[in-house]
Design an enzyme around this catalytic site. Structure first.
Site, PDB file in Angstrom:
ATOM      1  N   HIS A 160     -21.179  34.823  27.633  1.00 14.08           N
ATOM      2  CA  HIS A 160     -21.296  36.281  27.531  1.00 14.08           C
ATOM      3  C   HIS A 160     -20.229  36.965  28.381  1.00 14.08           C
ATOM      4  CE1 HIS A 160     -25.347  35.437  25.960  1.00 14.08           C
ATOM      5  NE2 HIS A 160     -25.277  36.634  25.414  1.00 14.08           N
ATOM      6  N   LYS A 164     -22.739  40.733  32.317  1.00 19.49           N
ATOM      7  CA  LYS A 164     -24.128  40.283  32.137  1.00 19.49           C
ATOM      8  C   LYS A 164     -24.712  39.811  33.469  1.00 19.49           C
ATOM      9  CE  LYS A 164     -27.146  37.596  29.122  1.00 19.49           C
ATOM     10  NZ  LYS A 164     -28.082  38.720  28.959  1.00 19.49           N
TER      11      LYS A 164
HETATM   12  N1  LIG Z   1     -32.534  41.171  22.717  1.00 22.91           N
HETATM   13  C1  LIG Z   1     -31.303  41.422  22.284  1.00 22.91           C
HETATM   14  O1  LIG Z   1     -30.992  41.299  21.071  1.00 22.91           O
HETATM   15  C2  LIG Z   1     -30.277  41.902  23.243  1.00 22.91           C
HETATM   16  C3  LIG Z   1     -30.637  42.074  24.548  1.00 22.91           C
HETATM   17  N2  LIG Z   1     -29.753  42.623  25.437  1.00 22.91           N
HETATM   18  C4  LIG Z   1     -30.288  42.875  26.769  1.00 22.91           C
HETATM   19  O2  LIG Z   1     -30.462  44.291  26.926  1.00 22.91           O
HETATM   20  C5  LIG Z   1     -30.323  44.647  28.290  1.00 22.91           C
HETATM   21  C6  LIG Z   1     -29.300  45.758  28.452  1.00 22.91           C
HETATM   22  O3  LIG Z   1     -28.025  45.282  28.075  1.00 22.91           O
HETATM   23  P1  LIG Z   1     -26.740  46.233  28.114  1.00 22.91           P
HETATM   24  O4  LIG Z   1     -26.948  47.407  27.224  1.00 22.91           O
HETATM   25  O5  LIG Z   1     -25.584  45.356  27.912  1.00 22.91           O
HETATM   26  O6  LIG Z   1     -26.785  46.703  29.645  1.00 22.91           O
HETATM   27  P2  LIG Z   1     -26.254  48.067  30.287  1.00 22.91           P
HETATM   28  O7  LIG Z   1     -26.258  47.832  31.759  1.00 22.91           O
HETATM   29  O8  LIG Z   1     -24.981  48.478  29.621  1.00 22.91           O
HETATM   30  O9  LIG Z   1     -27.375  49.138  29.901  1.00 22.91           O
HETATM   31  C7  LIG Z   1     -28.613  49.283  30.516  1.00 22.91           C
HETATM   32  C8  LIG Z   1     -28.880  50.757  30.629  1.00 22.91           C
HETATM   33  O10 LIG Z   1     -30.215  50.959  31.081  1.00 22.91           O
HETATM   34  C9  LIG Z   1     -30.169  52.042  32.001  1.00 22.91           C
HETATM   35  N3  LIG Z   1     -31.351  52.061  32.863  1.00 22.91           N
HETATM   36  C10 LIG Z   1     -31.667  51.237  33.867  1.00 22.91           C
HETATM   37  N4  LIG Z   1     -32.827  51.622  34.451  1.00 22.91           N
HETATM   38  C11 LIG Z   1     -33.247  52.720  33.780  1.00 22.91           C
HETATM   39  C12 LIG Z   1     -34.359  53.597  33.907  1.00 22.91           C
HETATM   40  N5  LIG Z   1     -35.292  53.390  34.848  1.00 22.91           N
HETATM   41  N6  LIG Z   1     -34.462  54.641  33.056  1.00 22.91           N
HETATM   42  C13 LIG Z   1     -33.540  54.841  32.112  1.00 22.91           C
HETATM   43  N7  LIG Z   1     -32.443  54.066  31.942  1.00 22.91           N
HETATM   44  C14 LIG Z   1     -32.314  53.008  32.764  1.00 22.91           C
HETATM   45  C15 LIG Z   1     -28.894  51.800  32.782  1.00 22.91           C
HETATM   46  O11 LIG Z   1     -28.497  52.976  33.480  1.00 22.91           O
HETATM   47  P3  LIG Z   1     -27.575  52.861  34.814  1.00 22.91           P
HETATM   48  O12 LIG Z   1     -26.326  52.116  34.393  1.00 22.91           O
HETATM   49  O13 LIG Z   1     -27.376  54.269  35.177  1.00 22.91           O
HETATM   50  O14 LIG Z   1     -28.388  52.075  35.813  1.00 22.91           O
HETATM   51  C16 LIG Z   1     -27.943  51.449  31.641  1.00 22.91           C
HETATM   52  O15 LIG Z   1     -27.387  52.597  31.051  1.00 22.91           O
HETATM   53  C17 LIG Z   1     -29.972  43.351  29.028  1.00 22.91           C
HETATM   54  O16 LIG Z   1     -31.146  42.771  29.545  1.00 22.91           O
HETATM   55  C18 LIG Z   1     -29.409  42.468  27.911  1.00 22.91           C
HETATM   56  O17 LIG Z   1     -29.488  41.099  28.173  1.00 22.91           O
HETATM   57  C19 LIG Z   1     -28.512  42.991  25.091  1.00 22.91           C
HETATM   58  C20 LIG Z   1     -28.090  42.812  23.789  1.00 22.91           C
HETATM   59  C21 LIG Z   1     -28.927  42.242  22.763  1.00 22.91           C
HETATM   60  O1  LIG Z   2     -26.559  40.870  27.718  1.00 28.49           O
HETATM   61  C1  LIG Z   2     -26.091  40.781  26.562  1.00 28.49           C
HETATM   62  O2  LIG Z   2     -25.023  41.310  26.229  1.00 28.49           O
HETATM   63  C2  LIG Z   2     -26.868  40.032  25.563  1.00 28.49           C
HETATM   64  N1  LIG Z   2     -28.056  39.657  25.900  1.00 28.49           N
HETATM   65  C3  LIG Z   2     -28.986  38.936  25.102  1.00 28.49           C
HETATM   66  C4  LIG Z   2     -29.278  37.604  25.731  1.00 28.49           C
HETATM   67  O3  LIG Z   2     -29.519  37.549  26.957  1.00 28.49           O
HETATM   68  O4  LIG Z   2     -29.306  36.601  25.016  1.00 28.49           O
HETATM   69  C5  LIG Z   2     -28.599  38.892  23.648  1.00 28.49           C
HETATM   70  C6  LIG Z   2     -27.137  38.856  23.357  1.00 28.49           C
HETATM   71  O5  LIG Z   2     -26.683  37.538  23.443  1.00 28.49           O
HETATM   72  C7  LIG Z   2     -26.325  39.812  24.210  1.00 28.49           C
END
Ligand SMILES: NC(=O)C1=CN([C@@H]2O[C@H](COP(=O)(O)OP(=O)(O)OC[C@H]3O[C@@H](n4cnc5c(N)ncnc54)[C@H](OP(=O)(O)O)[C@@H]3O)[C@@H](O)[C@H]2O)C=CC1
Ligand SMILES: O=C(O)C1=N[C@H](C(=O)O)C[C@H](O)C1
Length: 273
Positions: A160, A164
């Site tokens: 990744h 991450k």
């Molecule tokens: N299941 C799936 O298919 C996938 C899962 N993921 C997972 O999703 C999660 C997020 O990934 P990603 O988007 O890359 O991460 P980012 O860090 O880009 O985004 C997370 C966001 O959540 C915000 N946030 C954190 N705490 C709060 C709160 N209390 N209230 C509101 N907003 C909040 C953060 O704000 P701030 O930066 O201001 O703290 C940030 O904007 C990870 O755990 C990732 O592994 C990702 C892709 C696919």
């Molecule tokens: O953090 C990410 O970006 C992603 N998180 C998920 C994971 O932990 O597997 C899904 C995807 O691979 C992207």
């Protein structure tokens, strides 16, 4: 937008997935962006969610007030942090709405809280919301069952982007669970998540994990089944975050018609057995 559109709230609106979700909701018939939530104190509060996601003005300012955002909402899509998802599971249960959780890196205690919330909310949670990875999970379970543990070692490799924060990825763990189901073993006690130093030979029957981080890789996963003189590799490469967002929106629409409960993407995609 039609009156029957499902009203969705995106929490974590300024994040990588939050912005992708806002764009996909805007493009998808049958759903509408009802509210967008950012972290309290974030520089994005008050900004238009559509502008943030690059789709133009949507008239939905980012708020940090979940109670206002949840008024009349039918579902919340949440790709944030474990503690945020736990807090939102309580709110979704109180509001009796759909909660789609993509957040990874959650503890066993967090998972228990999500299950408790699912007595009142319709919760869909998966470490990966894409169709391709969920199919890969089904294939992994079949391969692990077909190839005997005595001669075939299972290793899961993931890579990744450098931002991450959790490891192994939620997807790697999902694939590990699928392999463990195929083998009829318990993943928690049979996995090797880190190797360093003089480790000794590989313990038979275990499932190994290897984690790579770097650059802008969206998400690459391979399951290697290594036998004597041959290796079977099953793999998936995510090229665009929209695959996760499309899956999450499909999950919200599917759960709209379900009873309160705890569901996975296998249920949504009709791949559960
Ligand atoms: N299941 C799936 O298919 C996938 C899962 N993921 C997972 O999703 C999660 C997020 O990934 P990603 O988007 O890359 O991460 P980012 O860090 O880009 O985004 C997370 C966001 O959540 C915000 N946030 C954190 N705490 C709060 C709160 N209390 N209230 C509101 N907003 C909040 C953060 O704000 P701030 O930066 O201001 O703290 C940030 O904007 C990870 O755990 C990732 O592994 C990702 C892709 C696919
Ligand atoms: O953090 C990410 O970006 C992603 N998180 C998920 C994971 O932990 O597997 C899904 C995807 O691979 C992207």
């Amino acid at each position: 937008m039609t009156t029957n559109d499902m009203k969705l709230v995106v929490v974590g609106a300024a994040g990588r997935m939050g912005q992708t979700l806002i764009r996909i909701i805007h493009e998808t018939p049958g759903v509408t962006l009802h509210a967008a939530i950012g972290r309290e104190g974030s520089a994005f509060i008050g900004k238009d969610a559509g502008e943030l996601a690059g789709v133009g003005q949507l008239g939905v300012p980012v708020t940090s007030d979940p109670l206002k955002a949840f008024l009349d909402a039918e579902g919340v899509i949440d790709f944030t942090t474990p503690s945020t998802s736990v807090a939102y599971s309580v709110l979704a249960a109180q509001a009796r709405i759909v909660h789609v959780i993509g957040t990874t890196g959650c503890s066993v205690e967090d998972e228990e809280k999500f299950k408790a919330a699912s007595r009142h909310a319709r919760v869909v949670k998966s470490g990966n919301m894409s169709l391709g990875v969920n199919l890969l999970g089904v294939l992994t379970q079949q391969a692990a069952k077909a190839l005997p543990a005595a001669g075939w070692d299972i290793e899961i490799v993931e890579m990744h982007h450098k931002h991450k924060v959790d490891a192994p990825s939620g997807t790697a763990l999902l694939l590990g669970e699928a392999a463990a189901r195929g083998r009829g073993i318990d993943l928690a006690s049979q996995s090797v998540r880190v190797r360093d130093g003089h480790t000794g030979p590989r313990p038979g029957g275990t499932i190994g994990f290897a984690t790579l981080r770097g650059g802008s890789v969206v998400g690459d996963h391979s399951v290697l089944l290594a036998g004597e003189g041959e290796i079977v590799t099953l793999s998936h490469s995510a090229r665009d975050r929209s695959i996760f967002a499309r899956g999450a929106v499909a999950a919200a629409l599917w759960a709209r018609g379900e009873k309160p409960g705890f569901y996975s993407m296998l249920d949504v995609l009709g791949l559960s057995n």
